[in-house]
Design a protein around this motif. Structure first.
Motif, PDB file in Angstrom:
ATOM      1  N   GLU A   1     -62.516 -42.289  48.687  1.00  0.00           N
ATOM      2  CA  GLU A   1     -63.139 -43.492  48.136  1.00  0.00           C
ATOM      3  C   GLU A   1     -64.604 -43.292  47.788  1.00  0.00           C
ATOM      4  O   GLU A   1     -65.227 -44.169  47.202  1.00  0.00           O
ATOM      5  CB  GLU A   1     -62.932 -44.675  49.078  1.00  0.00           C
ATOM      6  N   ALA A   2     -65.161 -42.114  48.127  1.00  0.00           N
ATOM      7  CA  ALA A   2     -66.498 -41.770  47.646  1.00  0.00           C
ATOM      8  C   ALA A   2     -66.463 -41.472  46.148  1.00  0.00           C
ATOM      9  O   ALA A   2     -67.491 -41.481  45.482  1.00  0.00           O
ATOM     10  CB  ALA A   2     -67.037 -40.566  48.407  1.00  0.00           C
ATOM     11  N   ASP A   3     -65.255 -41.200  45.633  1.00  0.00           N
ATOM     12  CA  ASP A   3     -65.052 -40.995  44.196  1.00  0.00           C
ATOM     13  C   ASP A   3     -64.745 -42.350  43.564  1.00  0.00           C
ATOM     14  O   ASP A   3     -63.779 -43.011  43.938  1.00  0.00           O
ATOM     15  CB  ASP A   3     -63.887 -40.029  43.980  1.00  0.00           C
ATOM     16  N   GLN A   4     -65.550 -42.769  42.620  1.00  0.00           N
ATOM     17  CA  GLN A   4     -65.416 -44.103  42.038  1.00  0.00           C
ATOM     18  C   GLN A   4     -64.121 -44.295  41.259  1.00  0.00           C
ATOM     19  O   GLN A   4     -63.721 -45.432  40.989  1.00  0.00           O
ATOM     20  CB  GLN A   4     -66.614 -44.412  41.138  1.00  0.00           C
ATOM     21  N   GLY A   5     -63.448 -43.201  40.930  1.00  0.00           N
ATOM     22  CA  GLY A   5     -62.209 -43.325  40.179  1.00  0.00           C
ATOM     23  C   GLY A   5     -60.964 -43.350  41.050  1.00  0.00           C
ATOM     24  O   GLY A   5     -59.847 -43.380  40.533  1.00  0.00           O
ATOM     25  N   ILE A   6     -61.161 -43.343  42.375  1.00  0.00           N
ATOM     26  CA  ILE A   6     -60.025 -43.283  43.304  1.00  0.00           C
ATOM     27  C   ILE A   6     -60.103 -44.441  44.292  1.00  0.00           C
ATOM     28  O   ILE A   6     -61.178 -44.747  44.814  1.00  0.00           O
ATOM     29  CB  ILE A   6     -60.009 -41.946  44.075  1.00  0.00           C
TER      30      ILE A   6
END
Length: 213
Positions: free
Chosen positions: A22-27
Motif C-alpha cells: 500500500e506504499a505503492d499508490q497504484g496498489i
C-alpha cells in the motif's frame, strides 16, 4: 488500481506485506486470509486482481488452493521462504504466474504485483535459471521438437519470444526493438495462442529447449 489479496498464516507477515504494497499508490490490499481455504472464499467474495499466496500454511496450503483461485479469475503469485524446485514446478502447474521469495526487496515486490497484474509472469531471479535448466532437456530430439513448434511463429513473433526467454518485460522489448509496448503485448499474446501456452514462462522454456539463445 490493482486489487490484492494477501494470504499468509502469520499475522505479522500479512501486516508487513500490506504496508509494503500500500506504499505503492497504484496498489490496494482488499483483504487478507490465513490459509488456502479462506483465500478461495475471499477471492470469490472480493474479486482481487492478484493473490499473494504463501506456499506453506496449516490446513489448505497455497499450492493446493492455487488452481481454484486461478479458476476464480485471480492471478497468483506464490510467496515462500524456500526456493526449492519442487515448489516452483508445482506452483506453475497449478497456474501461478509469479514465484517470489519472502526476502524480495519491497520495491521489487510491488513491481512484481504490477507485472503480474499486467498479464506477465514474474519469477524470482534466484530460481529462474535453475527452473529453466530443469525443464530444458536439450537432447537433439527435444531441440528438434521445440524448433518445429516455434516454426509456426512469424519472424517478428520469434524475435519477441526470444526476448521473453531472456527475461525481458514488454517495456524493455519495446525499447530494444523500437516498437510500442502495446504492439509487443499483441505479438506475445498471438505467439502464446499459436503455441497453446498459458504464460511467458512456458514459452521461455520452449525457446531454451530449442537452443535459440
Amino acid at each position: 488500481m490493482i486489487r490484492v489479496l494477501v494470504v499468509d498464516d502469520e499475522h505479522l507477515v500479512r501486516s508487513g506485506l500490506r504496508l509494503i504494497l500500500e506504499a505503492d499508490q497504484g496498489i490496494t490490499v482488499v483483504g487478507e486470509a490465513a490459509d488456502g481455504a479462506a483465500a478461495l472464499v475471499e477471492t470469490r467474495r472480493l474479486h482481487p486482481d492478484v493473490v499473494l499466496l504463501d506456499v506453506r500454511m496449516p490446513g489448505t496450503d497455497g499450492l493446493a488452493a492455487a488452481p481454484e483461485i486461478v479458476a476464480a479469475g485471480a492471478k497468483v503469485i506464490m510467496l515462500t521462504t524456500f526456493d526449492r524446485d519442487e515448489y516452483v514446478h508445482r506452483a506453475l502447474r497449478a497456474g501461478a504466474v509469479g514465484f517470489l521469495l519472502k526476502d524480495t526487496p519491497p520495491r521489487e515486490l510491488a513491481a512484481a504485483v504490477r507485472t503480474v497484474a499486467a498479464g506477465n509472469a514474474m519469477l524470482a531471479p534466484t530460481v529462474t535459471r535453475r527452473l529453466i535448466d530443469s525443464f530444458a532437456e536439450r537432447g537433439p530430439a527435444r531441440q528438434d521438437a521445440a524448433r518445429r513448434r516455434l516454426d509456426q511463429l512469424t519472424g517478428r513473433e520469434l524475435e519477441i519470444v526470444r526476448e521473453v526467454a531472456r527475461g525481458h518485460a514488454n517495456a524493455e522489448i519495446a525499447r530494444h526493438l523500437t516498437m510500442s509496448e502495446a504492439t509487443v503485448k499483441a505479438h506475445v499474446s498471438r505467439a502464446l495462442a499459436k503455441l497453446g501456452m498459458a504464460n511467458r514462462v512456458q514459452v521461455a522454456i520452449l525457446v531454451h529447449d530449442a537452443d535459440l539463445l
